[in-house]
Enzyme design. Structure first.
Site, PDB file in Angstrom:
ATOM      1  CB  THR A  67      -0.949   0.031   1.211  1.00 34.65           C
ATOM      2  OG1 THR A  67      -0.188   0.050   2.418  1.00 34.65           O
ATOM      3  CG2 THR A  67      -1.863  -1.186   1.213  1.00 34.65           C
ATOM      4  CG  ASP A  68      -0.803   4.714  -1.911  1.00 33.61           C
ATOM      5  OD1 ASP A  68      -1.578   4.687  -0.932  1.00 33.61           O
ATOM      6  OD2 ASP A  68      -1.183   4.999  -3.062  1.00 33.61           O
ATOM      7  CB  ALA A  69       1.492   7.911   1.825  1.00 34.96           C
TER       8      ALA A  69
END
Length: 139
Positions: free
Chosen positions: A15-17
């Site tokens: 996942t990203d931020a």
């Protein structure tokens, strides 16, 4: 056309931020689905390489419909979309398993080559593999 299924659980590192699946991971999961398809028809990449057949990626498409999230179980559906003399086009759909929601669609186009990256006619060099891939087009 026959579709092969593979499950993947989204880990935190995927996942990203913003807490959603980072977009390039779907391309990696296309490969996971393709690997399972080949394994299920009796031709895992290790066997292809032993037999002198490579499938380099020459094009990718990916259309994002909805975001995947941490801990989702994803269902990857993979299939042979088109088979030509020296190329194969694979299709993919990735769903959130729990809800059935379609997250991503895409394709990968592969050259069929020797280890020296010279195009080969699959039907000529490996008619058994050609037939197994071709069977799935109409199945």
């Amino acid at each position: 056309m026959k579709k092969y299924e593979t499950e993947i659980r989204v880990i935190y590192a995927d996942t990203d931020a913003m807490g959603i699946v980072y977009h390039t991971n779907y391309i990696k999961w296309f490969e996971a689905g393709r690997n399972e398809l080949l394994r299920q028809i009796g031709y895992p990449y290790s066997r292809l390489e032993e037999e002198g057949i490579w499938l380099p990626v020459i094009a990718v498409t990916c259309e994002y419909k909805h975001p995947g999230k941490y801990d989702d179980i994803l269902l990857i559906k993979s299939w042979v979309k088109e088979l030509r003399a020296a190329t194969v086009l694979m299709g993919y759909e990735i769903f959130r398993k729990e809800t059935g929601e379609l997250l991503v669609t895409g394709t990968t186009k592969h050259g069929i080559t020797s280890p020296e990256l010279k195009p080969v006619r699959l039907k000529k060099v490996n008619p058994t593999l050609y037939d197994r891939l071709a069977e799935d087009l109409g199945g």
